[in-house]
Motif scaffolding. Sequence first.
Motif, mmCIF file in Angstrom:
data_model
loop_
_atom_site.group_PDB
_atom_site.id
_atom_site.type_symbol
_atom_site.label_atom_id
_atom_site.label_comp_id
_atom_site.label_asym_id
_atom_site.label_seq_id
_atom_site.Cartn_x
_atom_site.Cartn_y
_atom_site.Cartn_z
ATOM 1 N N ASP A 190 -58.260 -47.460 -75.327
ATOM 2 C CA ASP A 190 -57.752 -46.495 -76.308
ATOM 3 C C ASP A 190 -56.412 -46.973 -76.868
ATOM 4 O OD1 ASP A 190 -56.215 -46.083 -74.050
ATOM 5 O OD2 ASP A 190 -56.749 -43.983 -73.814
ATOM 6 N N SER A 191 -56.236 -48.291 -76.895
ATOM 7 C CA SER A 191 -54.988 -48.896 -77.329
ATOM 8 C C SER A 191 -54.985 -49.300 -78.801
ATOM 9 C CB SER A 191 -54.687 -50.126 -76.464
ATOM 10 O OG SER A 191 -55.768 -51.046 -76.550
ATOM 11 N N LEU A 192 -56.107 -49.167 -79.470
ATOM 12 C CA LEU A 192 -56.196 -49.544 -80.879
ATOM 13 C C LEU A 192 -56.165 -48.300 -81.763
ATOM 14 C CD1 LEU A 192 -59.047 -52.173 -80.512
ATOM 15 C CD2 LEU A 192 -56.611 -52.636 -80.795
ATOM 16 N N PRO A 193 -55.512 -48.394 -82.912
ATOM 17 C CA PRO A 193 -55.431 -47.216 -83.785
ATOM 18 C C PRO A 193 -56.800 -46.817 -84.349
ATOM 19 C CG PRO A 193 -54.458 -49.135 -84.858
ATOM 20 C CD PRO A 193 -54.828 -49.546 -83.460
ATOM 21 N N GLY A 194 -57.122 -45.538 -84.215
ATOM 22 C CA GLY A 194 -58.318 -44.992 -84.827
ATOM 23 C C GLY A 194 -59.630 -45.257 -84.129
ATOM 24 N N ILE A 195 -59.592 -45.823 -82.926
ATOM 25 C CA ILE A 195 -60.837 -46.131 -82.240
ATOM 26 C C ILE A 195 -60.648 -46.040 -80.718
ATOM 27 C CG2 ILE A 195 -60.428 -48.623 -82.136
ATOM 28 C CD1 ILE A 195 -63.409 -49.025 -82.699
ATOM 29 N N VAL A 196 -61.668 -45.537 -80.050
ATOM 30 C CA VAL A 196 -61.732 -45.550 -78.588
ATOM 31 C C VAL A 196 -63.039 -46.260 -78.255
ATOM 32 C CG1 VAL A 196 -61.876 -44.176 -76.479
ATOM 33 C CG2 VAL A 196 -60.440 -43.390 -78.372
ATOM 34 N N ALA A 197 -62.946 -47.294 -77.433
ATOM 35 C CA ALA A 197 -64.126 -48.080 -77.092
ATOM 36 C C ALA A 197 -64.456 -47.911 -75.615
ATOM 37 C CB ALA A 197 -63.891 -49.550 -77.414
ATOM 38 N N VAL A 198 -65.744 -48.015 -75.301
ATOM 39 C CA VAL A 198 -66.234 -47.862 -73.936
ATOM 40 C C VAL A 198 -67.210 -49.000 -73.658
ATOM 41 C CG1 VAL A 198 -67.471 -46.323 -72.353
ATOM 42 C CG2 VAL A 198 -66.064 -45.351 -74.172
ATOM 43 N N ARG A 199 -67.088 -49.593 -72.467
ATOM 44 C CA ARG A 199 -68.002 -50.682 -72.107
ATOM 45 C C ARG A 199 -68.305 -50.651 -70.614
ATOM 46 N NH1 ARG A 199 -64.068 -56.026 -72.439
ATOM 47 N NH2 ARG A 199 -62.875 -55.565 -70.546
ATOM 48 N N ASP A 200 -69.320 -51.396 -70.233
ATOM 49 C CA ASP A 200 -69.715 -51.571 -68.835
ATOM 50 C C ASP A 200 -68.846 -52.672 -68.242
ATOM 51 O OD1 ASP A 200 -70.953 -52.191 -66.422
ATOM 52 O OD2 ASP A 200 -72.965 -52.218 -67.269
ATOM 53 N N SER A 201 -68.154 -52.383 -67.159
ATOM 54 C CA SER A 201 -67.252 -53.365 -66.560
ATOM 55 C C SER A 201 -67.976 -54.610 -66.057
ATOM 56 C CB SER A 201 -66.450 -52.740 -65.417
ATOM 57 O OG SER A 201 -67.308 -52.360 -64.365
ATOM 58 N N LYS A 202 -69.264 -54.492 -65.757
ATOM 59 C CA LYS A 202 -70.032 -55.645 -65.274
ATOM 60 C C LYS A 202 -70.368 -56.621 -66.396
ATOM 61 C CE LYS A 202 -73.425 -53.310 -63.433
ATOM 62 N NZ LYS A 202 -73.129 -52.035 -64.012
ATOM 63 N N ASP A 203 -70.217 -56.196 -67.644
ATOM 64 C CA ASP A 203 -70.571 -57.033 -68.790
ATOM 65 C C ASP A 203 -69.468 -56.950 -69.851
ATOM 66 O OD1 ASP A 203 -71.946 -58.640 -70.553
ATOM 67 O OD2 ASP A 203 -73.445 -57.133 -71.065
ATOM 68 N N PRO A 204 -68.277 -57.478 -69.551
ATOM 69 C CA PRO A 204 -67.149 -57.326 -70.466
ATOM 70 C C PRO A 204 -67.316 -58.014 -71.815
ATOM 71 C CG PRO A 204 -66.550 -58.765 -68.648
ATOM 72 C CD PRO A 204 -67.900 -58.187 -68.330
ATOM 73 N N THR A 205 -68.226 -58.967 -71.921
ATOM 74 C CA THR A 205 -68.456 -59.599 -73.218
ATOM 75 C C THR A 205 -69.670 -59.008 -73.927
ATOM 76 O OG1 THR A 205 -69.770 -61.372 -72.222
ATOM 77 C CG2 THR A 205 -67.401 -61.769 -72.479
ATOM 78 N N GLY A 206 -70.288 -58.035 -73.297
ATOM 79 C CA GLY A 206 -71.461 -57.385 -73.878
ATOM 80 C C GLY A 206 -71.081 -56.315 -74.876
ATOM 81 N N PRO A 207 -72.031 -55.480 -75.216
ATOM 82 C CA PRO A 207 -71.793 -54.456 -76.231
ATOM 83 C C PRO A 207 -70.807 -53.390 -75.745
ATOM 84 C CG PRO A 207 -73.933 -54.131 -75.208
ATOM 85 C CD PRO A 207 -73.384 -55.416 -74.675
ATOM 86 N N ALA A 208 -70.152 -52.779 -76.699
ATOM 87 C CA ALA A 208 -69.252 -51.659 -76.432
ATOM 88 C C ALA A 208 -69.567 -50.549 -77.429
ATOM 89 C CB ALA A 208 -67.799 -52.087 -76.580
ATOM 90 N N LEU A 209 -69.443 -49.334 -76.978
ATOM 91 C CA LEU A 209 -69.579 -48.187 -77.865
ATOM 92 C C LEU A 209 -68.210 -47.857 -78.416
ATOM 93 C CD1 LEU A 209 -71.805 -45.920 -75.604
ATOM 94 C CD2 LEU A 209 -72.550 -47.302 -77.545
ATOM 95 N N SER A 210 -68.143 -47.418 -79.658
ATOM 96 C CA SER A 210 -66.855 -47.016 -80.218
ATOM 97 C C SER A 210 -66.951 -45.608 -80.776
ATOM 98 C CB SER A 210 -66.399 -48.002 -81.294
ATOM 99 O OG SER A 210 -67.317 -48.071 -82.350
ATOM 100 N N PHE A 211 -65.860 -44.889 -80.621
ATOM 101 C CA PHE A 211 -65.766 -43.492 -81.025
ATOM 102 C C PHE A 211 -64.474 -43.263 -81.783
ATOM 103 C CE2 PHE A 211 -68.009 -43.796 -77.002
ATOM 104 C CZ PHE A 211 -69.126 -42.995 -77.198
ATOM 105 N N SER A 212 -64.462 -42.236 -82.605
ATOM 106 C CA SER A 212 -63.193 -41.803 -83.181
ATOM 107 C C SER A 212 -62.419 -41.110 -82.064
ATOM 108 C CB SER A 212 -63.430 -40.837 -84.335
ATOM 109 O OG SER A 212 -63.890 -39.583 -83.840
ATOM 110 N N PRO A 213 -61.107 -41.101 -82.132
ATOM 111 C CA PRO A 213 -60.347 -40.391 -81.093
ATOM 112 C C PRO A 213 -60.756 -38.923 -80.960
ATOM 113 C CG PRO A 213 -58.890 -41.819 -82.324
ATOM 114 C CD PRO A 213 -60.227 -41.832 -83.039
ATOM 115 N N THR A 214 -61.060 -38.256 -82.056
ATOM 116 C CA THR A 214 -61.475 -36.849 -82.016
ATOM 117 C C THR A 214 -62.796 -36.690 -81.270
ATOM 118 O OG1 THR A 214 -60.354 -36.459 -84.112
ATOM 119 C CG2 THR A 214 -61.981 -34.818 -83.435
#
Length: 64
Positions: free
Chosen positions: A27-51
Amino acid sequence: MAELTGAVWRKSTRSGDNGGACVEVADSLPGIVAVRDSKDPTGPALSFSPTAWISFVRSTKSGR
């Protein structure tokens, strides 16, 4: 995932000690919160608006 370059990832406070099956949140980037699986850090991530992320977290905490 170029928009996530420079993201600072942290283990979710809700992820227990379960053998590495953890969720990481950035949650360190402006306008985006990202979520990922810790076992696959180079894999896909979901992104959400902060709201949307705040709404998800509140709903989860309230048991909905």
